[in-house]
Design an enzyme around this catalytic site. Structure first.
Site, PDB file in Angstrom:
ATOM      1  N   ARG A   1      59.271  26.714  36.161  1.00 32.52           N
ATOM      2  CA  ARG A   1      59.488  26.954  34.732  1.00 32.52           C
ATOM      3  C   ARG A   1      60.849  27.630  34.528  1.00 32.52           C
ATOM      4  O   ARG A   1      61.116  28.682  35.131  1.00 32.52           O
ATOM      5  CB  ARG A   1      58.372  27.851  34.194  1.00 32.52           C
ATOM      6  CG  ARG A   1      58.561  28.340  32.766  1.00 32.52           C
ATOM      7  CD  ARG A   1      58.459  27.232  31.758  1.00 32.52           C
ATOM      8  NE  ARG A   1      58.365  27.767  30.402  1.00 32.52           N
ATOM      9  CZ  ARG A   1      58.409  27.013  29.300  1.00 32.52           C
ATOM     10  NH1 ARG A   1      58.541  25.696  29.403  1.00 32.52           N
ATOM     11  NH2 ARG A   1      58.315  27.567  28.111  1.00 32.52           N
TER      12      ARG A   1
ATOM     13  N   SER B   1      30.610  46.586  38.478  1.00 27.20           N
ATOM     14  CA  SER B   1      31.590  47.475  39.118  1.00 27.20           C
ATOM     15  C   SER B   1      31.174  48.928  38.979  1.00 27.20           C
ATOM     16  O   SER B   1      31.406  49.747  39.877  1.00 27.20           O
ATOM     17  CB  SER B   1      32.974  47.266  38.492  1.00 27.20           C
ATOM     18  OG  SER B   1      33.537  46.038  38.912  1.00 27.20           O
TER      19      SER B   1
ATOM     20  N   TRP C   1      19.014  35.543  33.820  1.00 25.30           N
ATOM     21  CA  TRP C   1      20.250  35.392  34.596  1.00 25.30           C
ATOM     22  C   TRP C   1      19.998  34.773  35.969  1.00 25.30           C
ATOM     23  O   TRP C   1      20.665  35.109  36.941  1.00 25.30           O
ATOM     24  CB  TRP C   1      20.972  36.733  34.777  1.00 25.30           C
ATOM     25  CG  TRP C   1      21.133  37.540  33.535  1.00 25.30           C
ATOM     26  CD1 TRP C   1      20.697  38.814  33.324  1.00 25.30           C
ATOM     27  CD2 TRP C   1      21.784  37.139  32.317  1.00 25.30           C
ATOM     28  NE1 TRP C   1      21.032  39.234  32.056  1.00 25.30           N
ATOM     29  CE2 TRP C   1      21.694  38.221  31.413  1.00 25.30           C
ATOM     30  CE3 TRP C   1      22.422  35.971  31.900  1.00 25.30           C
ATOM     31  CZ2 TRP C   1      22.213  38.172  30.128  1.00 25.30           C
ATOM     32  CZ3 TRP C   1      22.933  35.916  30.615  1.00 25.30           C
ATOM     33  CH2 TRP C   1      22.828  37.009  29.756  1.00 25.30           C
TER      34      TRP C   1
ATOM     35  N   ILE D   1      51.822  35.115  33.032  1.00 28.46           N
ATOM     36  CA  ILE D   1      53.011  34.470  33.591  1.00 28.46           C
ATOM     37  C   ILE D   1      53.198  33.067  33.022  1.00 28.46           C
ATOM     38  O   ILE D   1      54.326  32.638  32.753  1.00 28.46           O
ATOM     39  CB  ILE D   1      52.929  34.447  35.128  1.00 28.46           C
ATOM     40  CG1 ILE D   1      53.103  35.871  35.691  1.00 28.46           C
ATOM     41  CG2 ILE D   1      53.966  33.503  35.738  1.00 28.46           C
ATOM     42  CD1 ILE D   1      52.822  35.998  37.173  1.00 28.46           C
TER      43      ILE D   1
ATOM     44  N   SER E   1      11.040  51.499  41.846  1.00 33.13           N
ATOM     45  CA  SER E   1      11.691  50.442  42.617  1.00 33.13           C
ATOM     46  C   SER E   1      11.120  50.300  44.021  1.00 33.13           C
ATOM     47  O   SER E   1      11.302  49.265  44.667  1.00 33.13           O
ATOM     48  CB  SER E   1      13.197  50.706  42.693  1.00 33.13           C
ATOM     49  OG  SER E   1      13.457  51.921  43.368  1.00 33.13           O
TER      50      SER E   1
ATOM     51  N   GLY F   1      18.354  45.090  34.676  1.00 33.67           N
ATOM     52  CA  GLY F   1      19.431  44.475  35.433  1.00 33.67           C
ATOM     53  C   GLY F   1      19.811  45.405  36.557  1.00 33.67           C
ATOM     54  O   GLY F   1      19.201  45.412  37.629  1.00 33.67           O
TER      55      GLY F   1
ATOM     56  N   GLU G   1      25.311  40.642  40.565  1.00 30.64           N
ATOM     57  CA  GLU G   1      24.972  41.274  41.848  1.00 30.64           C
ATOM     58  C   GLU G   1      25.491  42.699  41.951  1.00 30.64           C
ATOM     59  O   GLU G   1      25.968  43.145  42.995  1.00 30.64           O
ATOM     60  CB  GLU G   1      25.483  40.408  43.010  1.00 30.64           C
ATOM     61  CG  GLU G   1      24.775  39.072  43.062  1.00 30.64           C
ATOM     62  CD  GLU G   1      24.901  38.405  44.406  1.00 30.64           C
ATOM     63  OE1 GLU G   1      24.650  39.069  45.428  1.00 30.64           O
ATOM     64  OE2 GLU G   1      25.236  37.224  44.435  1.00 30.64           O
TER      65      GLU G   1
END
Length: 408
Positions: free
Chosen positions: A292, A391, A162, A362, A184, A135, A388
């Site tokens: 609310r 993080s 994926w 909330i 790579s 991945g 893609e």
């Protein structure tokens, strides 16, 4: 060169409002149904094609917007409508970017139109890079492409995973290893035309979020494609591989591979998707907090709620600015000297996860039910920090870029 601006021009505002209307009137009413069905929303895609949103011409116009804001503006509005349906509409674009990033003019002119079809015969395309064991670690890729010189054909074998639209697409763009010794640097991209023998859909994934978008394995067994289906052509590949072999012993050398070229071009667009989802959740939470009532007054009167909404709006606007900056830089040819593309994707993705979680909080118990859309938005937002480039990978790219060190 277009000057950077934070104000859309009149044409851009018209396009934004047009897409927003489609998102509000067509996508949102259908979102819950297709999320539950976990199927490709063909009627919505066909409606998008009928009015011109799902078309090569439309995305080309946005892609070549001299300000760079056409694509992020489009992505934000579509994903404000719904992330799952939005990805079904724009998923073909990743394959198209793969051809634009690596293909010749002739290949672009031949294959990109076939990826979309037309309003009477809608087509999809798929970009196939990730594998069960590869991945973020693209160097671990195992799918092989071997050149059969006698027939001028490439033979592909392996399993991709994926893949958005994998197996149901007409055109597949497949990244494969052509020289295993180069890691790579020994990758190349190939077009697999519609109906090519040996390509089949493997497992279709049942997902936590973006469930209206088809995600599956793509299995390649002795898939033969003509030599002209190698993106960029064989001469260019041979030259690149020769340079990579010469530099293989140079530790500091950076050579862009086929998969990374595609992802680098698309990261700000993914950030814009995240901004759209975050904005949608924020607006739902804001409306809910205004209406609310608890203890005789709207819950927005409580600082604990109001301050959350203030933070949510601030983070969304900051994320949008990072996305717009990166998109403008890419369009005007300014280099990402501080990994600005990865910055935009990282911050926007994390913002989407945080803002959608705050929206659920909330809304309280209502936010935890499928009667309210924030529950779906929270599930959808989880993908932005994963696909893609996770993080963690974005942080690694940024850290390496700003430090100049080979951080691991």
């Amino acid at each position: 060169m277009a000057e950077f601006t934070m104000e859309l021009n009149e044409d851009q505002r018209e396009v934004r409002d047009w897409i927003h209307g489609f998102a509000a009137d067509v996508m949102r009413p259908a979102a819950a149904e297709w999320d539950e069905r976990e199927e490709t929303p063909w009627p919505v895609i066909q409606e998008a094609a009928k009015i011109g949103i799902y078309s090569l011409d439309f995305y080309a116009q946005q892609f070549f917007d001299p300000t760079g804001l056409g694509i992020p503006m489009t992505m934000e509005e579509l994903f404000w409508g719904d992330a799952g349906i939005g990805l079904s509409i724009v998923g073909t674009g990743l394959a198209a970017v793969g051809v634009l990033a690596n293909g010749t003019e002739e290949q672009i002119g031949t294959w990109v139109p076939q990826m979309y079809g037309d309003a009477d015969d809608v087509k999809l395309a798929a970009f196939c890079s990730s594998e069960p064991d590869a991945g973020s670690d693209v160097a671990a890729m195992r799918t092989r492409a071997v050149y059969d010189e006698a027939k001028d054909e490439w033979v592909l074998n392996g399993t991709k995973t994926w893949a958005t639209n994998g197996g149901i697409a007409g055109v597949h763009v497949v990244v494969a290893v052509v020289d295993p010794e180069l890691g790579s640097k020994g990758h190349a991209s190939f077009i697999v035309p519609p109906g090519t023998p040996g390509l089949a859909q493997g497992q279709k994934f049942k997902k936590h979020g973006i469930r209206a978008s088809h995600t599956a394995e793509v299995v390649l067994e002795d898939v033969r494609v003509p030599g002209h289906c190698l993106l960029g052509g064989k001469d260019k590949l041979d030259e690149r591989l020769a340079r990579a072999r010469e530099r293989a012993r140079s530790d500091g050398e950076r050579v862009k591979n086929a998969a990374m070229a595609t992802f680098e071009a698309s990261r700000p667009a993914v950030g814009a998707m995240a901004v759209g989802t975050a904005r949608a959740a924020y607006e739902e939470a804001l409306d809910y907090a205004r209406t609310r009532t608890q203890f005789g007054r709207p819950i927005i009167d409580n600082q604990g709620v109001a301050f959350q909404l203030a933070d949510m709006r601030t983070q969304i606007d900051a994320a949008r600015l990072l996305v717009w900056r990166a998109s403008w830089m890419a369009t005007t040819g300014k280099p990402f000297t501080s990994a600005e593309g990865s910055m935009s994707k990282l911050f926007a993705s994390e913002t989407a996860k945080k803002v959608t979680a705050q929206a659920v909080q909330i809304l309280g118990g209502n936010g935890f039910t499928r009667e309210y859309p924030v529950e779906r938005m929270h599930r959808d937002a989880a993908i932005y920090t994963i696909f893609e480039g996770t993080s963690e990978i974005q942080r690694l790219v940024i850290a390496r870029t700003v430090s100049g060190m080979p951080i691991r």
